[in-house]
Each structure stands twice: as C-alpha cells, then as structure tokens.
Design a protein around this motif. Structure first.
Motif, short mmCIF file in Angstrom:
data_model
loop_
_atom_site.label_atom_id
_atom_site.label_comp_id
_atom_site.label_asym_id
_atom_site.label_seq_id
_atom_site.Cartn_x
_atom_site.Cartn_y
_atom_site.Cartn_z
N PRO A 410 33.75 -1.39 25.14
CA PRO A 410 33.28 -0.93 26.45
C PRO A 410 33.41 0.58 26.64
N ASP A 411 34.23 1.25 25.83
CA ASP A 411 34.38 2.70 25.95
C ASP A 411 33.14 3.42 25.43
N ILE A 412 32.93 4.63 25.93
CA ILE A 412 31.85 5.48 25.43
C ILE A 412 32.33 6.15 24.14
N ILE A 413 31.60 5.93 23.04
CA ILE A 413 31.93 6.54 21.75
C ILE A 413 30.72 7.32 21.29
N ALA A 414 30.90 8.62 21.10
CA ALA A 414 29.77 9.48 20.74
C ALA A 414 30.21 10.49 19.70
N TYR A 424 25.33 10.67 17.65
CA TYR A 424 25.47 9.21 17.60
C TYR A 424 26.12 8.76 18.90
N VAL A 425 25.64 7.62 19.41
CA VAL A 425 26.25 7.01 20.58
C VAL A 425 26.27 5.51 20.37
N ASN A 426 27.30 4.85 20.87
CA ASN A 426 27.33 3.39 20.82
C ASN A 426 26.57 2.83 22.02
N HIS A 427 26.48 1.52 22.09
CA HIS A 427 25.69 0.91 23.15
C HIS A 427 26.24 1.23 24.53
N ALA A 428 27.58 1.34 24.65
CA ALA A 428 28.18 1.61 25.95
C ALA A 428 27.80 2.99 26.47
N SER A 429 27.50 3.92 25.55
CA SER A 429 27.16 5.28 25.95
C SER A 429 25.69 5.59 25.73
N ALA A 430 24.86 4.59 25.52
CA ALA A 430 23.45 4.83 25.26
C ALA A 430 22.79 5.54 26.43
N TRP A 431 23.29 5.33 27.64
CA TRP A 431 22.68 5.98 28.81
C TRP A 431 22.83 7.49 28.77
N LEU A 432 23.77 8.02 27.93
CA LEU A 432 23.90 9.47 27.81
C LEU A 432 22.64 10.09 27.22
N ALA A 433 21.97 9.35 26.33
CA ALA A 433 20.78 9.88 25.67
C ALA A 433 19.51 9.22 26.17
N GLU A 434 19.60 8.45 27.25
CA GLU A 434 18.46 7.66 27.70
C GLU A 434 17.36 8.52 28.28
N GLU A 435 17.72 9.51 29.13
CA GLU A 435 16.71 10.30 29.81
C GLU A 435 16.25 11.50 28.99
N LYS A 436 17.11 12.03 28.13
CA LYS A 436 16.75 13.24 27.37
C LYS A 436 16.96 12.97 25.89
#
Length: 895
Positions: A410-414, A424-436
């Motif tokens: 559940p943690d953000i791993i990037a 690289y981002v895991n699924h929990a942090s995918a929203w970090l790269a979603e818009e840009k």
C-alpha cells in the motif's frame, strides 16, 4: 602620448582595439584600476558583452588572478618602476584546473612621466599548463617508479680498474654497506661460472665500441649462499683523447623475484592444464590462415559425449551448434579481427547427451601475429555457464515476483533521478504519473512550501550515500493534502545516471487515529487521575501494573510492581486473596471491607471491589477499586453510639421520674416520722428520750433535704438565665454525690471563700457540669487505686479572679482536681469531642462535651490540665457579668 585623454584619440584607440584579434583592454590608473576600453575578442573570451566590461574594476573581471603571489593591491608597487608585469588567473572547478589565463599588463607613460593608463592582453594558457602538469606528474611518477623498482647505481673507473656500487647493491646480496670489497677477484669467486664469460664478452663489446650499451643478466652468490639474479645495464660515459673508454655508468636491478615468478607461472600453467581437464572449462584454438579449428576434448566430456565417437571435432561442433549459432560465432570473430570489439565473447545454447539444454560462454583473443601485426591465431576457452544462466532466470523470476509484491504494497514506492523525475512507480503510486506521463516528477505533487524539505533530503542522500527519513505532504488526485513519511535511499547507477528509491507511507489516517486515541487517552487519564477512589490494574498474581494514586506517605513508583496484598493489613490479606480467587472463578465482581490504623485511635475504612478483566473470554487481570468509607463508617458508628446514648438518656429520664416518685413516697413517711418525733419532744421530759427524738428529727430533716435536692435536680426547670446563689448550688450538688464519694473511700475536700457573689446562670446546667466533673474525678482515682486504702483525693476549689481576656470582667472559677490516672497528651485534644471516651463501654462520651457546651453558652470556658499518673484539673470559669447579665436584663424587660 600626452593627448591620450582627448576624445578623438580615445575614439581612434577604441577603433584600433576593436580590430585586434588578441583579447585586449585599456585600464585607468591610479587605482582602483577600471577598464576604459575593451575589444570584442576580450568580451568573447570572457563570455560577455563589451559594454558589460567598461568601467568595471580589474579585480572584479579577473577575480582569480594573482600578481607575484599577491593581490591586486600590489599593482601600484609594480607601476612605480614603470615596468610591465603579468598575472595568472586560475579558473578551477571541482579542485581541478578548468581554465587558465595569462594577463600581460604594461603601463602607458604620459609626457609628465607619470602613469595614467595601462594596456593589457589576455592569453589562454590552459593547454600549456595542462601539458606542464602532465609532465610534472610524469616526472613525479617516474621518481616513484624508480624508488619502487629499487634500482641500484654503479660506476666503473677503467683506469683504476675499480667499480663502486651504492648501498642497495649490498642489500640485494644480504650484506651491510661496506662489509665486502666487490673487486675483480671477489667477482670471479661469486658470479656463476657459467655466466662469467658472457658478462666479460658483453663488457668488452661496450668498451671497445662494438655495442652502444652494456647489458647482461646473471646470477651472483649472496651472503647466505643462495643465488641472486641481477640485470645490469651500463654505458661508456667518458673516453680519453685516444678514444679509450675511461668511465662507465650503469644500473643494476634485482630480478630474482622475476625468475621465481616465472618458475611459479610455469607451475601455475601446469596446474591450469590439470584443472581444465577436470573442471567446467575447455580450450579452443583457431588458425586464421588455414581456418582449422581445434577444440579441447574436455568440451565434449562436459556435455556427456564420448570423445572417441567424434572424429572431426570442429565439423561436429558446428553441426551441433546449428547454422544460426555457427554464423553468430563467425560474425563475432570477424568483429574482433576488424577491431569492432575488444575480444570474442558469445553465449551458446547447446544440448548435452541427455537432451538437456546447457549454456556455454565462448571467449577468445589473439595469441599470435605476423611480422606486419596481422593476427594469425586466436585462442580461448569454453566455460559452462548453465548454472549462471539458470540463476539469472531465477533472478528474473524473483524480480517479477518482487514487482508483484511491490505492486501489492500500500505504500508509494518510486524510483527517481537527481531531479525527481519518476523512472518507476508501483501501483499504489501510479497516480503520481497519471496526469503527466511524459514528464512526471515527484515535485509536481508536493506543495511549494514543502518542496525544499524533500529537496534537502535528496541532497543529503546524494552527499552521504545513506538513507534519510523525513515527512512530506502530497496532493492526491482528489486535491486533498495528505501527509506521508518519506524515506529515500541511493540505488546503483543506471546508464550512468544516479537513481534513488523513495518509499512514502501515508500517515493521514494514522495521524487522525493517533490524535483521536491521544484525545481519548487524555480523557480517560483525566477521569482515571481525578476519580476520588484508588483504582489499580492488577495481573493474575495480584501485582500492580498501574495505579492512579496511593495513600499519603508513598509514591506510585513505590507501589507499581509489588503485590497489592503487601499493602493491606494482615487481617485483610485473606479477604483480598479470596476476592481475587472468587472473581477469577466466577467472573463476577467481588468486594470486601477492611480498615487501616492511621494512628492509635483513628481508623480509615475502605471498601475494595475486585472487577475481573476479560480477554478472549478468560480472566486476564483485575481492576481493583478502593473507596474510602471512613466517613460513612464513622457516621454509622456515631449513629449507633447516639442511639445507645438516647437509650441511656431514656433510662436516666425514667430513673429520674422513678426517683421523683420514690421521693414523694419517702417524703410522706419521713414527714410523719419527723412529726411524731417532734410530738415526743413536746410531750416528754425524759432527757434521754428527748435526745433520741431530736436525733430522729435531725436525720429525718437530712433525708428530707436529700429527697428535696433529688427532686430539684431531676425537675426540668426554666432554661433562662437567673441570678443564683453559687454556694447553694454547690451545697445541693455535694449533698447528692457525698454518698457515692464516701462509699468509695474517696476524700472530698472543698475550699470556698466566705463570701460568694451571685452568678447569672442556668442553675441546673451549672450543677450538671459540677456533678459531672466530680463523678469523673471519682472514676479517675478508682481507676488508679482500685479498692486499696491509698489516699483517694478530690478537691473542689472556688476562686474569684479577673479574666485573662478582659481585666474589667470578673470571673468565678470552680477547680476540680484529683490524684487519679491522669489523661494522656494525645487524648487531651479529644476529651471535649462528642462520643469520645477513655472509659470504654462504661462511658458515653457525652458528659464533657455537654459540659464544654454549657460553659461556652454561659460566656465562660471549661479547660483541663493533666499529668498522666499524677493529677487532673478541670477548671470551669463563669463570668459574673456579661452575656448572662444581659440575658437576665432582657428576660426581666420581657416580663
């Protein structure tokens, strides 16, 4: 040059400087020296515009320049001699030379001989300095190499036929310097005879000029008898006028280690051949001229094939590889031969005799070249890397498994670079790269006021190479500000770029829950600490885990960790254990009462409730609540004593009524007896009879007086203040108690003044106080002496005196003193308390309390002095004027 300052000349000078390709400037003088003109070449060299240089101080433009090891301030000293000078500007970067400029400056003299301007040129000397640094470094390294190489120097004087060696030569042979004289006879005796002729021949060729240098290697015997190999090289450095060599210089190196290493290498090669024959490595060789391919037999053994069944190994090998892999091998060899790759490296997938896939790594390099330098032969080895490839496959599987695990976290791993760009981002942090997605950066989601904290943390990781932890705020897709615990650590570089791992744990809900828990705990602790009862958490053994408060005289730390029963009186330990056992067995709240002795005559009562604490349906401990019920107990005991006192009072009232009735019944017969005795006195002349009749009358009168006093004492008279005869009140009281006093063999003494003034009082209440004091004195002497014939004494003393509070107010004091048991010091403070008694069940505890109240109501006081085992004195002080007189006046006015 005196007209240099004219505008026309300045224009000409500026135009001339602009055409010069060498970076040039003209500066004013005296200081601070400022640039007056600068040409474009200087602006280009300094990467700025010409107008940016005009009127700027020289030390500002050339900030790194040094003049003769000093600063710009020394230019004035150089100008005094009207001489040219130079400055050197170093532009360093990361402690290495980045660029260097030489600044040549010459003064321009005016007609008066003074210097008003200077002209300067700038020359880039970066490359020359770098070459000089390289040469200096080479010389330095050469000195180090020579020192490390341990080269010995020698020189030979051919005229004197003597050779001089330095100290290192003697060390090679194990001698101390000067220990031997290495002359020609010594040399003949110690050089290996096999090499003596070779050394002589090489030396003769150099001396006679057939060879330009003397060079030979030979063994010579050391001090311990072992052979030391030396390599000697020399040259003729001087000849006489006839061309005859006179002096040779040379060097000598100990090569013993080289020879030993060569022998060791030969042995190692033999060992390698033995290892190749039994390990996972096989050799191969290819002649580039004939194209012949030779393969070590061990290659086939590694694959489980019989070597005898492979007549042509090269053909079999190519066929076994297949066309695609054979072509790959040939292409790799060609790439190597054309210099496109440094060596032959190719991975081959083959099948062993059991049909299993195996991997072979083929390596090779040139081992022979022609006179023109063209490779003629290449050789190498085959290495079985099957285990390595399988490990790599397992690693890929492990990485895939790890990736799935990371996506489930559940943690953000990037993974980010130095600028925060997401790699690289895991699924929990995918929203970090979603818009840009094209330029996603971790700082896109961090508020501006929090970005510096994250940036500083990233810089700390880069500087130290260690993990850092901080807290940061992110804005999630819902535009909600959330708080994270951010950990950053370095990763191995990838494609030459630095990489960092960021792990962010969302703390928003945790912080909210923690704050709620802290608030709840704060409320609970407030309730816990402010509960008036003592509340303790006990384990199953009755040990105190936590307690909110303790009794005065102890601290919480004194109690925690101890058993609760250790703080109970011995009589309550059994009850405490039973309450714990019953609560554990039944799961029902148990309670009991006990008391502690605060002091000798004070008890503190407690009610203890034992509440079982359940965990998974089992009793895991107890909550003990101890409530102070002392007030309730004392009230209950007081109520019981009061009820007893009421019953006793009722008995006394009944006795009083009975006594009044008996007195009336006695009074009539006594009156009749007394009348008959008086008639006898009147009718008889017999003296004896008269005497007897007189005695009867007197005794009857005494009985009548006693009966009358009893009736007066038991009668409830008026409760208002009246003016009463104090002596009469004392006599009536003593007539009632004399019988009791006399029966107990107590001596009663009185000391009364002849004249006693009247007292404004309630007579019955004063009599009650006086009777109570005398009966208490009787009880005290009886307690001390019992039935013995010792002197039991009670003394009543009446005095007239002035009050200690007001000298204008007269008092009368009645002191009752006995020689009984006395009163203890700690009991003196309680003798006037209601229901307090030292007589046990025989006392009511009301006599002195009521007496004290009567004295206070009369505007006086009742005090006590005592010495245990010696005496006790009670003093009743009554005012002869004051509140009582005022009350009397008010009563009369009302009437």
């Amino acid at each position: 040059m005196s007209g240099f300052k004219a505008p026309a000349l300045e224009s000409i000078l500026a135009d001339a400087l602009s055409k010069i390709r060498i970076p040039t400037f003209v500066a004013t003088y005296p200081g601070p020296s400022r640039i007056r003109f600068a040409n474009p070449a200087l602006a280009t060299a300094l990467a700025c515009r010409v107008e940016d240089l005009v009127d700027r101080p020289l030390e500002d433009v050339f900030s790194g320049a040094k003049f003769c090891g000093n600063t710009w301030l020394h230019i004035e000293e150089a100008f005094k001699d009207n001489q040219s000078f130079s400055l050197l500007e170093h532009l360093d970067k990361d402690d290495e030379l980045h660029a260097a400029r030489e600044i040549l400056i010459a003064p321009i003299a005016v007609s008066s001989g003074t210097t008003g301007h200077m002209v300067g040129t700038v020359r880039d000397i970066t490359e020359s300095l770098r070459h000089r640094h390289v040469m200096d470094d080479a010389h330095r390294r050469l000195g180090i190499y020579l020192d490390i190489a341990r080269i010995s120097l020698w020189q030979t004087d051919l005229i004197a036929q003597k050779t001089h060696y330095d100290d290192l030569f003697f060390q090679f042979l194990g001698y101390e310097p000067g220990e031997i004289e290495p002359d020609w006879p010594w040399w003949i005796d110690n050089v290996d005879p096999t090499y003596q002729s070779i050394v002589s021949m090489r030396l003769r060729d150099a001396v006679e000029g057939f060879k330009s240098v003397f060079e030979v290697e030979y063994p010579i015997r050391g001090k311990d008898g072992s052979w030391v190999w030396v390599w000697s090289r020399g040259k003729v450095v001087a000849r006489d006028e006839n061309g005859q060599a006179t002096r040779l210089y040379g060097v000598l190196i100990n090569t013993t280690a080289y020879h030993e290493q060569t022998a060791s290498q030969a042995r190692s090669e033999q060992v390698i051949k033995m290892l190749v024959g039994g390990g996972t490595v096989a050799l191969w060789h290819r002649d580039l001229g004939t194209g012949e391919m030779q393969i070590d037999s061990h290659y086939f053994k590694m694959l489980g094939f019989d070597v005898d069944q492979v007549p042509d190994r090269a053909v079999w090998w190519h066929k076994h590889l297949g066309p695609a892999q054979s072509e790959t091998v040939i292409r790799r060899i060609d790439d190597y031969l054309y210099g496109e790759v440094p060596g032959v490296v190719v991975e081959l997938r083959v099948v062993d005799s059991a049909g299993n896939d195996r991997w072979m790594l083929m390596r090779g390099e040139t081992v022979s070249r022609s006179e023109t330098g063209r490779p003629t032969q290449i050789a190498g080895l085959f290495q079985d890397i099957t285990d390595l490839k399988r490990a790599q496959e397992r690693l890929v599987e492990s990485e895939d498994h790890m990736r799935r695990v990371l996506n489930a976290v559940p943690d953000i791993i990037a993974e980010i670079d130095t600028l925060g760009a997401l790699r690289y981002v895991n699924h929990a942090s995918a929203w970090l790269a979603e818009e840009k997605k094209s330029s996603a950066n971790i700082f896109d989601w961090i508020p501006a006021d929090a970005a510096k904290t994250v940036s500083d943390s990233l810089a700390m990781v880069r500087a130290t190479g260690k993990m850092t932890s901080t807290e940061a705020q992110f804005v999630d897709p819902g535009k909600e500000l959330r708080k994270f615990a951010l950990r950053m650590m370095p990763l191995p570089p990838k494609d030459g770029d630095e990489r960092f791992l960021c792990v962010a744990t969302d703390l928003t809900e945790q912080i909210a829950a923690t704050q709620a828990a802290a608030l709840s705990e704060q409320r609970m602790r407030w309730l816990w600490d402010n509960v008036p009862d003592i509340v303790a958490h006990l384990d199953l053994d009755g040990r105190v885990i936590y307690i909110n408060k303790v009794l005065t005289g102890f601290t919480v730390d004194d109690v925690i960790g101890t058993k609760a029963e250790d703080w109970f009186p011995a009589k309550a330990v059994h009850a405490h254990r039973k309450a714990m056992d019953d609560a554990k067995r039944t799961g029902i709240v148990q309670q009991f009462e006990t008391w502690f002795e605060k002091d000798v005559e004070k008890r503190i009562w407690f009610n203890i409730r034992m509440i079982p604490l359940l965990a998974d349906g089992e009793v895991a401990g107890f909550l003990s609540i101890t409530a102070d019920i002392t007030t309730t107990k004392e009230a209950e005991l007081a109520r019981r004593r009061y009820e007893g006192q009421l019953r006793q009072q009722q008995k006394l009232e009944s006795i009083g009524v009975l006594a009044a009735g008996v007195a009336h019944e006695i009074n009539n017969p006594i009156q009749g007896i007394m009348n008959m005795a008086e008639l006898m006195l009147m009718m008889t002349e017999d003296e004896q009879l008269k005497s007897n009749a007189g005695s009867i009358v007197r005794e009857c009168q005494r009985v009548a007086t006693i009966v009358r006093n009893m009736l007066t004492f038991s009668r409830q008279g008026a409760q208002e203040f009246i003016q009463a005869d104090l002596r009469k009140m004392i006599d009536e009281t003593l007539s009632l108690v004399k019988i009791l006093i006399k029966r107990d063999n107590v001596e009663l003494r009185t000391e009364l003044p002849d004249e006693l003034p009247p007292v404004v009082c309630r007579p019955q209440q004063v009599q009650q106080v006086l009777m109570n004091l005398i009966t208490n004195a009787r009880d005290a002497v009886n307690s001390r002496f019992g039935d013995s014939r010792d002197v039991k004494r009670v003394v009543l003393v009446v005095k007239l005196a002035a009050s200690g509070e007001s000298e204008n107010e007269d008092l009368v004091s009645l002191e009752v003193t006995d020689n009984g048991v006395g009163i203890k010091k700690d009991a003196l403070h309680h003798i006037f308390d209601p229901f307090y008694t030292t007589k046990g069940e025989a006392g009511t505890g009301l006599g002195l309390a009521i007496s004290h109240g009567i004295a206070r109501d009369h505007g006086g006081r009742l005090v006590c002095k005592s010495s245990p085992g010696m005496f006790t004195t009670f003093t009743l002080e009554l005012p002869l004027a004051g509140p009582a007189k005022s009350q009397l006046q008010r009563t009369r006015t009302a009437i």
